[in-house]
Design a protein around this motif. Structure first.
Motif, PDB file in Angstrom:
ATOM      1  N   ALA A  50       0.811  -1.210   0.000  1.00  0.00           N
ATOM      2  CA  ALA A  50       0.000   0.000   0.000  1.00  0.00           C
ATOM      3  C   ALA A  50       0.851   1.270   0.000  1.00  0.00           C
ATOM      4  CB  ALA A  50      -0.936  -0.002   1.203  1.00  0.00           C
ATOM      5  N   ASP A  51       2.024   1.215   0.591  1.00  0.00           N
ATOM      6  CA  ASP A  51       2.904   2.388   0.613  1.00  0.00           C
ATOM      7  C   ASP A  51       3.647   2.500  -0.711  1.00  0.00           C
ATOM      8  OD1 ASP A  51       2.251   2.963   3.281  1.00  0.00           O
ATOM      9  OD2 ASP A  51       3.804   1.592   4.007  1.00  0.00           O
ATOM     10  N   THR A  52       3.746   3.708  -1.239  1.00  0.00           N
ATOM     11  CA  THR A  52       4.494   3.891  -2.489  1.00  0.00           C
ATOM     12  C   THR A  52       5.993   3.945  -2.237  1.00  0.00           C
ATOM     13  OG1 THR A  52       4.185   6.279  -2.361  1.00  0.00           O
ATOM     14  CG2 THR A  52       2.600   5.039  -3.690  1.00  0.00           C
ATOM     15  N   VAL A  53       6.392   4.238  -1.008  1.00  0.00           N
ATOM     16  CA  VAL A  53       7.794   4.144  -0.618  1.00  0.00           C
ATOM     17  C   VAL A  53       7.883   2.993   0.374  1.00  0.00           C
ATOM     18  CG1 VAL A  53       9.748   5.276   0.499  1.00  0.00           C
ATOM     19  CG2 VAL A  53       8.196   6.607  -0.960  1.00  0.00           C
ATOM     20  N   VAL A  54       8.630   1.971  -0.014  1.00  0.00           N
ATOM     21  CA  VAL A  54       8.759   0.768   0.806  1.00  0.00           C
ATOM     22  C   VAL A  54      10.187   0.722   1.347  1.00  0.00           C
ATOM     23  CG1 VAL A  54       8.600  -1.749   0.836  1.00  0.00           C
ATOM     24  CG2 VAL A  54       7.080  -0.416  -0.660  1.00  0.00           C
ATOM     25  N   LEU A  55      10.301   0.783   2.674  1.00  0.00           N
ATOM     26  CA  LEU A  55      11.616   0.702   3.294  1.00  0.00           C
ATOM     27  C   LEU A  55      11.993  -0.768   3.432  1.00  0.00           C
ATOM     28  CD1 LEU A  55      11.265   3.471   6.024  1.00  0.00           C
ATOM     29  CD2 LEU A  55      12.218   3.647   3.714  1.00  0.00           C
ATOM     30  N   VAL A  56      13.180  -1.112   2.925  1.00  0.00           N
ATOM     31  CA  VAL A  56      13.655  -2.492   2.910  1.00  0.00           C
ATOM     32  C   VAL A  56      14.850  -2.600   3.847  1.00  0.00           C
ATOM     33  CG1 VAL A  56      14.573  -4.351   1.468  1.00  0.00           C
ATOM     34  CG2 VAL A  56      12.935  -2.712   0.505  1.00  0.00           C
ATOM     35  N   SER A  57      14.790  -3.557   4.735  1.00  0.00           N
ATOM     36  CA  SER A  57      15.897  -3.761   5.664  1.00  0.00           C
ATOM     37  C   SER A  57      17.111  -4.304   4.913  1.00  0.00           C
ATOM     38  CB  SER A  57      15.494  -4.761   6.753  1.00  0.00           C
ATOM     39  OG  SER A  57      16.624  -5.066   7.550  1.00  0.00           O
ATOM     40  N   PRO A  58      18.279  -3.730   5.169  1.00  0.00           N
ATOM     41  CA  PRO A  58      19.491  -4.286   4.567  1.00  0.00           C
ATOM     42  C   PRO A  58      19.997  -5.509   5.331  1.00  0.00           C
ATOM     43  CG  PRO A  58      20.015  -2.286   5.758  1.00  0.00           C
ATOM     44  CD  PRO A  58      18.525  -2.475   5.847  1.00  0.00           C
ATOM     45  N   ASP A  59      19.302  -5.892   6.415  1.00  0.00           N
ATOM     46  CA  ASP A  59      19.750  -6.979   7.274  1.00  0.00           C
ATOM     47  C   ASP A  59      18.802  -8.168   7.293  1.00  0.00           C
ATOM     48  OD1 ASP A  59      22.002  -5.461   8.121  1.00  0.00           O
ATOM     49  OD2 ASP A  59      20.680  -4.322   9.454  1.00  0.00           O
ATOM     50  N   CYS A  60      18.100  -8.432   6.215  1.00  0.00           N
ATOM     51  CA  CYS A  60      17.172  -9.565   6.177  1.00  0.00           C
ATOM     52  C   CYS A  60      17.949 -10.880   6.274  1.00  0.00           C
ATOM     53  CB  CYS A  60      16.357  -9.539   4.883  1.00  0.00           C
ATOM     54  SG  CYS A  60      15.295  -8.080   4.741  1.00  0.00           S
ATOM     55  N   VAL A  61      17.380 -11.845   6.978  1.00  0.00           N
ATOM     56  CA  VAL A  61      18.020 -13.152   7.142  1.00  0.00           C
ATOM     57  C   VAL A  61      18.106 -13.866   5.787  1.00  0.00           C
ATOM     58  CG1 VAL A  61      17.806 -15.404   8.247  1.00  0.00           C
ATOM     59  CG2 VAL A  61      17.238 -13.335   9.524  1.00  0.00           C
ATOM     60  N   SER A  62      17.031 -13.800   5.016  1.00  0.00           N
ATOM     61  CA  SER A  62      17.057 -14.318   3.648  1.00  0.00           C
ATOM     62  C   SER A  62      16.746 -13.158   2.705  1.00  0.00           C
ATOM     63  CB  SER A  62      16.032 -15.451   3.484  1.00  0.00           C
ATOM     64  OG  SER A  62      14.738 -14.972   3.777  1.00  0.00           O
ATOM     65  N   ASP A  63      16.967 -13.381   1.427  1.00  0.00           N
ATOM     66  CA  ASP A  63      16.753 -12.311   0.455  1.00  0.00           C
ATOM     67  C   ASP A  63      15.318 -11.802   0.538  1.00  0.00           C
ATOM     68  OD1 ASP A  63      19.350 -12.600  -0.423  1.00  0.00           O
ATOM     69  OD2 ASP A  63      18.808 -13.945  -2.063  1.00  0.00           O
ATOM     70  N   PRO A  64      15.129 -10.480   0.671  1.00  0.00           N
ATOM     71  CA  PRO A  64      13.768  -9.945   0.769  1.00  0.00           C
ATOM     72  C   PRO A  64      13.010 -10.096  -0.538  1.00  0.00           C
ATOM     73  CG  PRO A  64      15.338  -8.160   0.559  1.00  0.00           C
ATOM     74  CD  PRO A  64      16.133  -9.435   0.666  1.00  0.00           C
ATOM     75  N   GLN A  65      11.721 -10.319  -0.416  1.00  0.00           N
ATOM     76  CA  GLN A  65      10.872 -10.419  -1.608  1.00  0.00           C
ATOM     77  C   GLN A  65       9.509  -9.816  -1.299  1.00  0.00           C
ATOM     78  OE1 GLN A  65      11.099 -13.806  -4.188  1.00  0.00           O
ATOM     79  NE2 GLN A  65       8.884 -13.923  -4.284  1.00  0.00           N
ATOM     80  N   PHE A  66       9.007  -9.028  -2.247  1.00  0.00           N
ATOM     81  CA  PHE A  66       7.720  -8.364  -2.112  1.00  0.00           C
ATOM     82  C   PHE A  66       6.844  -8.774  -3.284  1.00  0.00           C
ATOM     83  CE2 PHE A  66      10.863  -5.917   0.070  1.00  0.00           C
ATOM     84  CZ  PHE A  66      10.235  -5.488   1.217  1.00  0.00           C
ATOM     85  N   VAL A  67       5.577  -8.979  -3.024  1.00  0.00           N
ATOM     86  CA  VAL A  67       4.626  -9.295  -4.090  1.00  0.00           C
ATOM     87  C   VAL A  67       3.864  -8.009  -4.410  1.00  0.00           C
ATOM     88  CG1 VAL A  67       2.647 -10.678  -4.772  1.00  0.00           C
ATOM     89  CG2 VAL A  67       4.448 -11.691  -3.361  1.00  0.00           C
ATOM     90  N   LEU A  68       3.975  -7.557  -5.660  1.00  0.00           N
ATOM     91  CA  LEU A  68       3.348  -6.323  -6.105  1.00  0.00           C
ATOM     92  C   LEU A  68       2.083  -6.649  -6.873  1.00  0.00           C
ATOM     93  CD1 LEU A  68       6.572  -4.613  -7.497  1.00  0.00           C
ATOM     94  CD2 LEU A  68       5.655  -4.523  -5.182  1.00  0.00           C
ATOM     95  N   SER A  69       1.035  -5.886  -6.593  1.00  0.00           N
ATOM     96  CA  SER A  69      -0.220  -6.111  -7.309  1.00  0.00           C
ATOM     97  C   SER A  69      -1.075  -4.855  -7.261  1.00  0.00           C
ATOM     98  CB  SER A  69      -0.990  -7.301  -6.725  1.00  0.00           C
ATOM     99  OG  SER A  69      -1.407  -7.002  -5.410  1.00  0.00           O
ATOM    100  N   ALA A  70      -2.072  -4.827  -8.118  1.00  0.00           N
ATOM    101  CA  ALA A  70      -3.049  -3.732  -8.155  1.00  0.00           C
ATOM    102  C   ALA A  70      -4.238  -4.209  -8.977  1.00  0.00           C
ATOM    103  CB  ALA A  70      -2.452  -2.474  -8.762  1.00  0.00           C
ATOM    104  N   THR A  71      -5.282  -3.411  -8.967  1.00  0.00           N
ATOM    105  CA  THR A  71      -6.488  -3.715  -9.731  1.00  0.00           C
ATOM    106  C   THR A  71      -6.733  -2.596 -10.731  1.00  0.00           C
ATOM    107  OG1 THR A  71      -7.427  -4.954  -7.891  1.00  0.00           O
ATOM    108  CG2 THR A  71      -8.980  -4.147  -9.546  1.00  0.00           C
TER     109      THR A  71
END
Length: 180
Positions: A50-71
């Motif tokens: 929902a946020d247009t600016v997504v803050l991503v942690s540089p310290d994720c245990v595994s590679d970060p992944q985001f699912v993007l969608s819209a209608t």
């Protein structure tokens, strides 16, 4: 009496300014049959994340992944609509991530269509630079120029007189950010 008429005349523009008039949706003429077709639009309130600016942690245990969608809303439920996803688009390197059809809902009275979700991994196999960011955008149209067109900006362009619309997410690396 004259003063009352002058006051009424002066008040009329103010009263009309406070009353918004409904605006028609953009339509373009079809070249083949002379009819008109409505332009599909992305419904911002349906975008995920929902946020247009997504803050991503540089310290994720595994590679970060985001699912993007819209209608998408398209009043012409019979026409085809496509979604093209771009990462860090620039004219000299387009970064086409996906090129997907957006199927109609199957109900001719329902103008909403779900754009197929796209997974996005801001970084893989290690930590990103502290100042790194990515811009991911989805561009929709009911008539894109073909991707085989080697002129890079045309991967984002619609055939005249059709239109495009886009929605963007900015992924910025920051302490305290999310991993998904």
């Amino acid at each position: 009496m004259r003063r009352a008429a002058l006051l009424a005349a002066a008040a009329l523009p103010l009263a009309l300014a406070a009353c918004p008039l409904p605006q028609p949706l953009a339509e373009v003429a079809r070249t083949a049959d002379g009819g008109a077709v409505s332009t599909p639009i992305i419904l911002p309130e349906t975008a995920l994340p929902a946020d247009t600016v997504v803050l991503v942690s540089p310290d994720c245990v595994s590679d970060p992944q985001f699912v993007l969608s819209a209608t998408v809303e398209d009043l012409d439920t019979d026409e085809s609509v496509d979604a093209r996803w771009f990462v860090d688009w620039q004219p000299d390197k387009p970064g086409l991530l996906e090129d997907d059809p957006v199927p109609a809902s199957g109900d001719p009275s329902d103008p909403r269509r779900a754009i197929p979700p796209v997974p996005f991994a801001p970084y893989t196999s290690g930590k990103p630079p502290a100042s790194a960011m990515h811009v991911v955008e989805v561009v929709i149209s009911n008539r894109f120029l073909p991707t085989s067109n080697t002129t890079q900006p045309f991967q984002r362009a619609a055939e005249p007189p059709f239109l495009t619309q886009s929605y963007r997410w900015v992924f910025q690396y920051a302490a305290g950010g999310r991993c998904q």
